[in-house]
Design a protein around this motif. Sequence first.
Motif, PDB file in Angstrom:
ATOM      1  N   LYS A   1       9.489   1.040  10.578  1.00  0.00           N
ATOM      2  CA  LYS A   1      11.057   1.019  11.030  1.00  0.00           C
ATOM      3  C   LYS A   1      11.649   1.644   9.823  1.00  0.00           C
ATOM      4  O   LYS A   1      12.409   2.145   9.897  1.00  0.00           O
ATOM      5  CB  LYS A   1      11.423  -0.299  11.581  1.00  0.00           C
ATOM      6  N   ARG A   2      11.148   1.066   8.651  1.00  0.00           N
ATOM      7  CA  ARG A   2      11.989   1.415   7.378  1.00  0.00           C
ATOM      8  C   ARG A   2      11.489   2.714   6.655  1.00  0.00           C
ATOM      9  O   ARG A   2      12.281   3.318   6.181  1.00  0.00           O
ATOM     10  CB  ARG A   2      11.683   0.236   6.436  1.00  0.00           C
ATOM     11  N   TYR A   3      10.315   2.968   6.922  1.00  0.00           N
ATOM     12  CA  TYR A   3       9.504   4.105   6.239  1.00  0.00           C
ATOM     13  C   TYR A   3       8.837   5.111   6.895  1.00  0.00           C
ATOM     14  O   TYR A   3       8.422   6.085   6.438  1.00  0.00           O
ATOM     15  CB  TYR A   3       8.762   3.534   4.916  1.00  0.00           C
ATOM     16  N   GLY A   4       8.925   4.938   8.267  1.00  0.00           N
ATOM     17  CA  GLY A   4       8.246   5.828   9.082  1.00  0.00           C
ATOM     18  C   GLY A   4       6.872   6.148   9.447  1.00  0.00           C
ATOM     19  O   GLY A   4       6.319   7.187   9.937  1.00  0.00           O
TER      20      GLY A   4
ATOM     21  N   ILE B   1       0.814  -1.282   0.025  1.00  0.00           N
ATOM     22  CA  ILE B   1      -0.002   0.155  -0.080  1.00  0.00           C
ATOM     23  C   ILE B   1       0.915   1.237   0.053  1.00  0.00           C
ATOM     24  O   ILE B   1       1.948   1.248   0.770  1.00  0.00           O
ATOM     25  CB  ILE B   1      -0.773  -0.012   1.195  1.00  0.00           C
ATOM     26  N   ASP B   2       0.613   2.336  -0.800  1.00  0.00           N
ATOM     27  CA  ASP B   2       1.166   3.503  -0.828  1.00  0.00           C
ATOM     28  C   ASP B   2       1.105   4.229   0.513  1.00  0.00           C
ATOM     29  O   ASP B   2       0.029   4.488   0.847  1.00  0.00           O
ATOM     30  CB  ASP B   2       0.805   4.297  -2.014  1.00  0.00           C
ATOM     31  N   LEU B   3       2.088   4.399   1.302  1.00  0.00           N
ATOM     32  CA  LEU B   3       1.926   4.992   2.473  1.00  0.00           C
ATOM     33  C   LEU B   3       3.141   6.139   2.588  1.00  0.00           C
ATOM     34  O   LEU B   3       4.275   5.764   2.115  1.00  0.00           O
ATOM     35  CB  LEU B   3       1.794   4.116   3.725  1.00  0.00           C
ATOM     36  N   LYS B   4       2.928   7.277   3.464  1.00  0.00           N
ATOM     37  CA  LYS B   4       3.937   8.080   3.371  1.00  0.00           C
ATOM     38  C   LYS B   4       4.498   8.146   4.944  1.00  0.00           C
ATOM     39  O   LYS B   4       3.486   7.845   5.712  1.00  0.00           O
ATOM     40  CB  LYS B   4       3.565   9.560   3.120  1.00  0.00           C
ATOM     41  N   SER B   5       5.621   8.707   5.167  1.00  0.00           N
ATOM     42  CA  SER B   5       6.065   8.890   6.697  1.00  0.00           C
ATOM     43  C   SER B   5       4.945   9.722   7.341  1.00  0.00           C
ATOM     44  O   SER B   5       4.526  10.760   6.911  1.00  0.00           O
ATOM     45  CB  SER B   5       7.623   9.571   6.709  1.00  0.00           C
ATOM     46  N   GLY B   6       4.654   9.417   8.663  1.00  0.00           N
ATOM     47  CA  GLY B   6       3.525   9.773   9.198  1.00  0.00           C
ATOM     48  C   GLY B   6       2.121   9.253   9.194  1.00  0.00           C
ATOM     49  O   GLY B   6       1.269   9.546  10.073  1.00  0.00           O
TER      50      GLY B   6
ATOM     51  N   ARG C   1      -4.513  11.597   9.742  1.00  0.00           N
ATOM     52  CA  ARG C   1      -3.497  10.703   9.310  1.00  0.00           C
ATOM     53  C   ARG C   1      -3.889   9.334   9.146  1.00  0.00           C
ATOM     54  O   ARG C   1      -3.061   8.315   8.436  1.00  0.00           O
ATOM     55  CB  ARG C   1      -2.222  11.075  10.013  1.00  0.00           C
ATOM     56  N   THR C   2      -5.124   8.756   9.527  1.00  0.00           N
ATOM     57  CA  THR C   2      -5.178   7.366   9.492  1.00  0.00           C
ATOM     58  C   THR C   2      -5.738   7.028   8.004  1.00  0.00           C
ATOM     59  O   THR C   2      -6.367   7.464   7.167  1.00  0.00           O
ATOM     60  CB  THR C   2      -6.850   6.973  10.403  1.00  0.00           C
TER      61      THR C   2
END
Length: 431
Positions: free
Chosen positions: A172-175, A145-150, A204-205
Motif C-alpha cells: 500500500k505504501r510503496y507499490g 528488504i530493498d524492493l521497488k514498486s512493481g 519480477r519475483t
Amino acid sequence: MINRRGFLSSFAGAAVATGVLGGKTRLTEMLEQAPAKLPDRGLYDSNQENYWAELRKLFLIPTDEVYLNNGTVGSSPAPVLRAVFDGYNDTERMAQSDPEDYPIWGYGPWNEFRDPLAAFIGCTRDEVALLRNATEANSYIANGIDLKSGDEVLITDQEHPGGEHPWDLRAKRYGIVVKKVALPKPVARPSEVLNRFNDAITPRTRVFFFSHITTVTGVVLPARELCGLARSKGILSAVDGAHVPGMMTLNVRELGCDMYSASPHKWLQAPKGSGFLYLREEVMGRLWNTIATEGWDDPKLKAERFQRIGSSNVPALCGLRAAIAMANEIGMDRIEKRHRQMADYILKEMTKRGAESWTSPDPAVRCAIVTVIVPPIVRMDLEKWMWTTKKIRIRGGEPSKLRLSTPYYLSRSDVDKFLAAFDEYKKGHAG
C-alpha cells in the motif's frame, strides 16, 4: 521453590497479587506444589503414558481442563515460570554490580540467551536476534528488504495476519505486488506446493514468504525444497515458523532459508513476548533496520542490531532459556513423536465422525495441528459450549472449521473427553 518476597515485589507478582498481599497467591501455591524437576528419562522407556502424565503436573492448567489450542498460545510450565520470577527477583533489586547496568538491558548482546537458542535451532548467535514474536520479526523482514514498486512477493493464501499484513502495508505504501499462491485443502503431497510456487514465479519475483506450518490447516510445507527453489532463481526466502520451535525438530541451516521468524510462546511454551528472527549471514546486510537506536548501522553487530529496541523484558528471556532447556531435557525427538501420535489419533477419530479433513493425508506433512470441517455445526457455538459446560478449549474458523492442537502433555483420556463432548453436542445441537 519460588522466592515469594522477590516475586511479590516484581511487577508481574504485584499484578497477580492484587488484593491478596496478606497471604500466598493461588499462583505461588500452585508453583510450590508442582514437581521440582522433570520426570526421570528412564520412565519414558518403561511407561510412556506415565511419563507424559508426570510432565502434565508441571503445567498450571487445572486437571479437569482439556486444552487444545497451543496453535494460539501455549501454557508456560513451572520451570519456565520459576525462571521468569527468579529473573524479576534478580533484576528488580537494582543491585547490579556495574552502576551503569540496569534491568532493561535494551542494548546488550544477551549472549547467555542467544547461545542456547542458536544451538536449539541450528545456527550461530550472530545469526539470531531476540524479539517479541513472529509478527515483529515478519515486519522487520517486509519493511527491511530493498524492493521497488512493481517487485513481487509470493505468499500463500494460508498466512497468519502477522505474516501477511506487513507485506500488505509495504504494498500500500510503496507499490510492491503481493501475489497469493493458493494451497490445496488438504495438501496431498509436497510436490503440489512446490509446483504452484514454481508456476507463480515471474521476472519480477523477489521474495518467497510462507509459513513452515500454516495456521489455517496445520500443513507442514516443504520448506527446504521451497527455499532451494527460491535460491536457484535468485529469490530471497523468508519463512514464518511461528508453530515450529517446540513442535518439531528445527535446523534453519538445513532448511537453507534466508530468514526465519518464530513465536516460541506457542509450542515451546516460552513466556509470552519472546520471539526471534534468524538471518542467514550471507544476506544479513540486505535487511535494513526499521527500528533505530544505538548500533542500528553497525555491521559488526550482525543480527544483534535487530534486537536493539530499547527497554526490554529480560525476565522473559530467562523463561525462554528455561523452555529451551526443558525441551532439550525431554528430547525434541520424543516430543515430536508424541505430537504426531496424538494428532494422528484425534484426526482418525474425527474423520470417523464424518469430519472433512483439511489436514494432509500424508503423515509426513502434518504434526500437531489437525484442522477439520464439521458442518452444520457452527464453530463459535460449539467453542462456547465446550468451554462453559465441559472446560474444553478449542479454536477454529467460520463457519464450521475446528483447529485442534495436541501438545505432548495431552493424554489419550483428554482427547477422548473432547470426542465424547463433540458427540454429545452434535447429537443435541447440530440439527
